[in-house]
Design a protein around this motif. Structure first.
Motif, PDB file in Angstrom:
ATOM      1  N   ARG A 183      45.852  23.869  58.269  1.00  0.00           N
ATOM      2  CA  ARG A 183      47.031  23.399  57.518  1.00  0.00           C
ATOM      3  C   ARG A 183      48.073  22.831  58.465  1.00  0.00           C
ATOM      4  NH1 ARG A 183      46.040  28.058  54.463  1.00  0.00           N
ATOM      5  NH2 ARG A 183      47.589  29.245  55.633  1.00  0.00           N
ATOM      6  N   GLU A 187      47.083  19.333  59.527  1.00  0.00           N
ATOM      7  CA  GLU A 187      47.319  18.358  58.458  1.00  0.00           C
ATOM      8  C   GLU A 187      48.811  18.070  58.298  1.00  0.00           C
ATOM      9  OE1 GLU A 187      43.559  19.257  55.480  1.00  0.00           O
ATOM     10  OE2 GLU A 187      45.360  20.503  55.332  1.00  0.00           O
ATOM     11  N   GLN A 188      49.613  19.126  58.307  1.00  0.00           N
ATOM     12  CA  GLN A 188      51.046  18.944  58.126  1.00  0.00           C
ATOM     13  C   GLN A 188      51.665  18.165  59.281  1.00  0.00           C
ATOM     14  OE1 GLN A 188      52.263  23.007  57.569  1.00  0.00           O
ATOM     15  NE2 GLN A 188      51.424  23.109  55.485  1.00  0.00           N
TER      16      GLN A 188
END
Length: 515
Positions: A11, A14-15
């Motif tokens: 995550r 991706e962020q």
């Protein structure tokens, strides 16, 4: 060597990519969907040449959004596609909702309550885009019932999981909850950017089928470190690391001492010693009690031998500074190992503690106090339980929530507690050191080596580690490299393997590395 990520680290990657403006969430979702379709057609080329029927199961989060992209791309190829949504469109995240709307222009979306096993029986492809890496609790009861129904059905459809089979914990490879049927096994699992821990740990390899990794354009995982140190999937050393120097002599490459058991029990140490010599140690000596000298002499040629009957004699032998690595435990006997343990640890040598030495250590009054940073412990599951009973108990508890406690967590904690490198054996061998460094040598999927389940194979692994440490490899590198060579050698030999074959096959593996 490739990094293998937790769900939090993925995550973060991706962020970070989206925050940088390099890519949007919608673009990542489109790339993920295309990656799954490409992986499916690569795995089963026959599906590329005609129109088939697919059922796509979409969950309430972004994994479901990937599913809508996959459904649209298959529909555009002429497939008949049925889509089922667990949840309501209004509660989908923005990017997933956008792809729901794109699909809605092409076909209907049915509720999950409308789905039955019979509808899946008659299709060619099932896409599991229900939860992926984001799952933190057992799958709902109605999903578990469907999964159980599918497990008892002769299903012709090929099953594909988007990122991870639903029901499986991304960080541990364990089925969440206390129902072992609450998971959707797959024939193909398509991960994004990198593998996740759950693909190689625990039940992951059995449930994921085969695994493909789709590139979705995330060029950096630098921001993942804030979510914990990454784990390395050890995929072998460069040949130059194992090459010997072109100048020097035998002592330039180290001298390993392998302690043997009493008469009738010297075979384990002889296996370890031969492995240490094969992996490049300049000299290897067997330290043998007087009663077993004749037995050992009759079995060795290139190996040397010295009599060691007592801890005092061991200390005297170790006064030779050229002896720079020690392997202690294979076939030694637990009671004898307890008597020798203080002298072994007091030497400060690079030391592999294996087999009976681990049981003696677990029973020792001083515990881990005598261990030092140049030690490597090599427990299998039973020995790990004796050494670290509380950590083993946590691993045995049903994982009711995610991220669940994993073999990586347990091995890292064990290394910190012991103050040395710990190699926790298994198909997914985990190597951890007190500084947080962690590697996995995974004998799963195409690297599976079931022939290693044979008497003496662990003794060979201990010898490989000792031989590499004699050559000057740091403990973690020695353990990870030895574990990889162990598997590669078993795969090279193949069925019919016995422990003696490992050392004799090793030169072929080394030549394959360009040595």
């Amino acid at each position: 060597m490739a990094e293998i990520l937790t769900s939090a680290q993925m995550r973060a990657a991706e962020q970070a990519a989206m925050a940088s403006g390099v890519v949007t969430g919608l673009e990542l979702m489109e790339r993920a969907g295309q990656g799954v379709v490409t992986a499916v057609l690569d795995a089963w080329p026959d599906l590329a040449h005609s129109a088939y029927k697919a059922v796509v199961l979409c969950g309430p989060g972004n994994n479901g959004g990937d599913g809508f992209v996959i459904a649209r791309l298959l529909k555009q190829r002429g497939w008949e596609v049925e889509v089922f949504l667990y949840g309501t469109p209004e509660k989908l995240p923005p990017d997933a909702r956008a792809n729901y709307e794109k699909w809605h222009g092409l076909g209907e979306v049915a509720g999950f309550a409308d789905l039955c096993v019979g509808q899946i029986e008659n299709c060619d492809l099932v896409i599991d885009a229900l939860f992926g890496t984001g799952l933190t609790r057992p799958i709902p009861a109605e999903m578990a019932a469907l999964a159980q129904g599918l497990a008892h059905t002769n299903l012709a459809a090929r099953r594909v999981a988007v990122d991870l089979p639903s029901g499986l914990c991304s960080d541990s490879g364990r089925i969440l909850g206390d129902n072992p049927s609450a998971v959707f096994p797959s024939d193909l699992t398509v991960s994004f950017h990198t593998l996740k821990l759950g693909h190689v740990l625990g039940q992951g390899p059995q449930i994921c089928g085969q695994v493909a990794v789709a590139d979705i354009g995330l060029n950096s995982v630098d921001d993942t470190s804030q979510h914990g140190a990454t784990v390395t999937l050890y995929d072998g050393p460069p040949g130059s690391v194992l090459a010997k120097q072109s100048i020097g002599h035998k002592y330039s490459h180290g001298h390993a001492l392998i302690l043997t058991g009493p008469s009738g029990k010297t075979g384990a140490a002889r296996l370890a010693a031969r492995a240490a010599l094969r992996v490049g140690a300049g000299l290897v000596t067997l330290g043998t009690p007087h009663e077993a000298v004749t037995e050992v002499v009759a079995q060795i040629t290139a190996l040397m031998l010295t009599e060691i009957d007592t801890p005092d004699l061991l200390t005297r032998v170790l006064s030779d500074p050229r002896l720079n690595a020690l392997c202690f435990g294979p076939g030694f006997g637990v009671a004898r190992a307890g008597a020798f343990l203080p002298a072994v640890l007091a030497s400060g040598r690079a030391t592999v503690l294996d087999a009976d030495a681990l049981t003696a250590l677990a029973r020792s009054d001083s515990g881990f106090a005598g261990l030092h940073e140049n030690c490597v412990l090599t427990p299998h599951a039973g020995e790990f339980k004796r050494l670290f009973p509380d950590l083993a108990a946590r691993l045995a508890e049903p994982p009711l929530t995610g991220p669940a406690y994993s073999k990586v967590d347990a091995t890292r904690s064990a290394a910190q507690r012991a103050g040395c490198t710990v190699l926790f054996k298994g198909p997914e061998t985990v190597i951890a050191s007190p500084d947080g460094q962690c590697s996995i040598s995974a004998a799963v999927y195409e690297r599976a080596a079931p022939w290693l389940a044979t008497a003496g194979a662990g003794d060979v692994l201990a010898g490989l580690i000792a031989g590499l440490m004699a050559r000057g490899f740091p403990p973690h590198q020695a353990a990870a490299t030895a574990a990889w060579l162990h598997v590669e050698t078993a795969r090279c030999f193949g069925p019919g393997l016995i422990a003696e074959d490992l050392s004799d096959t090793l030169p072929k593996v080394l030549r394959g590395l360009g040595l």
